[in-house]
Scaffold this active site. Sequence first.
Site, mmCIF file in Angstrom:
data_model
loop_
_atom_site.group_PDB
_atom_site.id
_atom_site.type_symbol
_atom_site.label_atom_id
_atom_site.label_comp_id
_atom_site.label_asym_id
_atom_site.label_seq_id
_atom_site.Cartn_x
_atom_site.Cartn_y
_atom_site.Cartn_z
ATOM 1 N N GLU A 1 0.816 -1.194 0.000
ATOM 2 C CA GLU A 1 0.000 0.000 0.000
ATOM 3 C C GLU A 1 0.854 1.250 0.000
ATOM 4 O O GLU A 1 1.976 1.252 0.500
ATOM 5 C CB GLU A 1 -0.926 0.027 1.225
ATOM 6 C CG GLU A 1 -2.093 -0.915 1.105
ATOM 7 C CD GLU A 1 -3.111 -0.714 2.203
ATOM 8 O OE1 GLU A 1 -4.004 -1.563 2.330
ATOM 9 O OE2 GLU A 1 -3.030 0.292 2.939
ATOM 10 N N CYS B 1 -1.003 5.076 9.989
ATOM 11 C CA CYS B 1 0.240 4.361 10.247
ATOM 12 C C CYS B 1 -0.026 3.057 10.991
ATOM 13 O O CYS B 1 -0.724 3.026 11.999
ATOM 14 C CB CYS B 1 1.171 5.261 11.062
ATOM 15 S SG CYS B 1 2.775 4.528 11.393
ATOM 16 N N CYS C 1 7.866 -5.530 14.699
ATOM 17 C CA CYS C 1 7.611 -4.610 15.801
ATOM 18 C C CYS C 1 6.233 -4.931 16.377
ATOM 19 O O CYS C 1 5.269 -5.123 15.633
ATOM 20 C CB CYS C 1 7.667 -3.165 15.318
ATOM 21 S SG CYS C 1 9.318 -2.680 14.749
ATOM 22 N N CYS D 1 3.726 8.373 1.476
ATOM 23 C CA CYS D 1 4.373 7.337 2.288
ATOM 24 C C CYS D 1 4.544 6.095 1.422
ATOM 25 O O CYS D 1 3.565 5.469 1.009
ATOM 26 C CB CYS D 1 3.517 7.035 3.514
ATOM 27 S SG CYS D 1 4.262 5.869 4.672
ATOM 28 N N CYS E 1 7.141 -7.270 6.318
ATOM 29 C CA CYS E 1 8.311 -6.793 7.057
ATOM 30 C C CYS E 1 8.821 -7.893 7.970
ATOM 31 O O CYS E 1 8.032 -8.617 8.582
ATOM 32 C CB CYS E 1 7.948 -5.548 7.878
ATOM 33 S SG CYS E 1 9.359 -4.788 8.720
ATOM 34 N N CYS F 1 2.874 -3.012 15.297
ATOM 35 C CA CYS F 1 2.658 -2.723 13.880
ATOM 36 C C CYS F 1 1.954 -3.882 13.190
ATOM 37 O O CYS F 1 2.424 -5.026 13.242
ATOM 38 C CB CYS F 1 3.999 -2.444 13.192
ATOM 39 S SG CYS F 1 3.839 -2.102 11.423
#
Length: 411
Positions: A121, A379, A149, A138, A145, A152
Site C-alpha cells: 500500500e 500508520c 515490531c 508514504c 516486514c 505494527c
Amino acid sequence: MSTEVVAVSAVSAEQLQSPSAPAQQIAVEKVNLLGMSRPQMEKFFEDMGEKKFRAGQVMKWIHQFFVTDFAQMTNISGKLREKLEKICEIKAPEVVHKNYSKDGTRKWVFRVGDGEGSLVETVLIPAEHRSGLRRTLCISSQVGCALDCSFCSTGKQGFQRDLSQAEIIGQLWMANYSYMEDVPVLERERSVTNVVMMGMGEPLLNYDAVLNSMRTMLDDFAYGMSKRRVTLSTSGVVPKIDQMVKDIDVALAISLHAPNDELRNELVPINKKYPLEQLIAACQRYIAKDGNESSRKHVTIEYVMLDGVNDHPEHAQQMIRLLKNLPSKINLIPFNPFPHAPYGRSSRNRIISFQKTLSDAGFVCTIRQTRGDDIDAACGQLVGQVADRTRRAEQWKKKVAQQNEILRSQG
C-alpha cells in the site's frame, strides 16, 4: 545492478541496434525503464549504441509528463522510438484498489507479484503548510516486514520479498499521475511535494533499490525533489545508516518508540542487535556532515504513544536524557489500533502532557494528526488483510488470546 537492467544482459548490442530483427530471435522480457536511475539508464542507452543524453530525455517524459507511450516522446527520433517500443516498457505496479478519504488522504493497493499476499500500500497525505499545500507520500519498500515490531500490523504479516526499483518509484509515479490523468501531456506537473520511505518494510534492508529510487526522486531529470523533502525512516539498522553517510544526503527519521533498551527490545526487536547507544551514535555520525544545504541538520524521532506502555512521565524524562546530545525533532504518533492489537491508544491528555515535558526541555515536539483511518490508511494499518504466508499473524493472535485468558483467570 537492478533486475530491470539485468533483464537485457543476454541481448547482444547488435540485436539492440536492429529494430527489424525478428521477434522470435530476441526472446527476452521487455525492460521496464520506470525503475532506472539516470546512471543506469545512461548505461542502458550506451549499450544500445545511443548517446547517453537520451536517458535524460526519456526520464523527463516518464517522470515529469507521466508518459508511458514511446510514440508520444516527440523529441526522440522515430527510429529510436520504434526500437524502444520493441524491447522496453514503462510499467507501474498494478493498482488493485484505490480509495480517497474524506480528509483528502489517498490510498492505493498495488499488486507486485502472484498470490493474494503480493500486495503493498501507498498513502498520500495532504496538509496545509506555510509554503502552500503539501502532499506527502508514504512509500513501501518491501512486501511485509521481517522486523516484527509488536505494535505494527504490517509486521504481523511476515516478510515476503524486497520491492524492485520500478515497484518503489512506481508508487511515486502513480500518486503524481492520479492528479494528472485528464490533463494534456505538456501541461502536466508533479504534485507530490514530499516523500517518506515509511510504508511497509524496513527500507535499509532493501538498500540498493531504495538508494537508487531516492536518487531518482532527487534527480532534476525526474522528480527534482529537495533532499530535505525526501525522508528515510528506519527502525535502526546501524551499519546501513553509516553507509548512507557516504551514499546520499536525505532526511533521516528513526522509529524509536521507547526510551530505554529493555522496553525497546520488546517493542522494536532489532534493538537487541543494535541497542540505543549504538543507534544514537550512528545518528550523530549521520548529521555530522558540514554545509548549510545539507538535510542532515537534525533527526526526526518517531514515537508511537501506547497506553500504559511507553507514555509515563518517566519515559519522557528518559527521552530527554537519551536525546540531549542529538539535534532532533520529536513526532508523537497516536497509536492506531488494528484487530487483535495488544495495545491501546494513549489518552489525549497523556499525549499532551508528554509533549509538554519534552517541549519544556527545549525539544521541538509535535503530535501527528491521525489521517485516513476511515480507509485504513493510518500508520500501522497497511494491507491489514493480506494473506499471511509465515503464519506469524496466526501465532501472534493465539498468543494474545492466551494472555487474555491468563488475565481473566487471575481476575
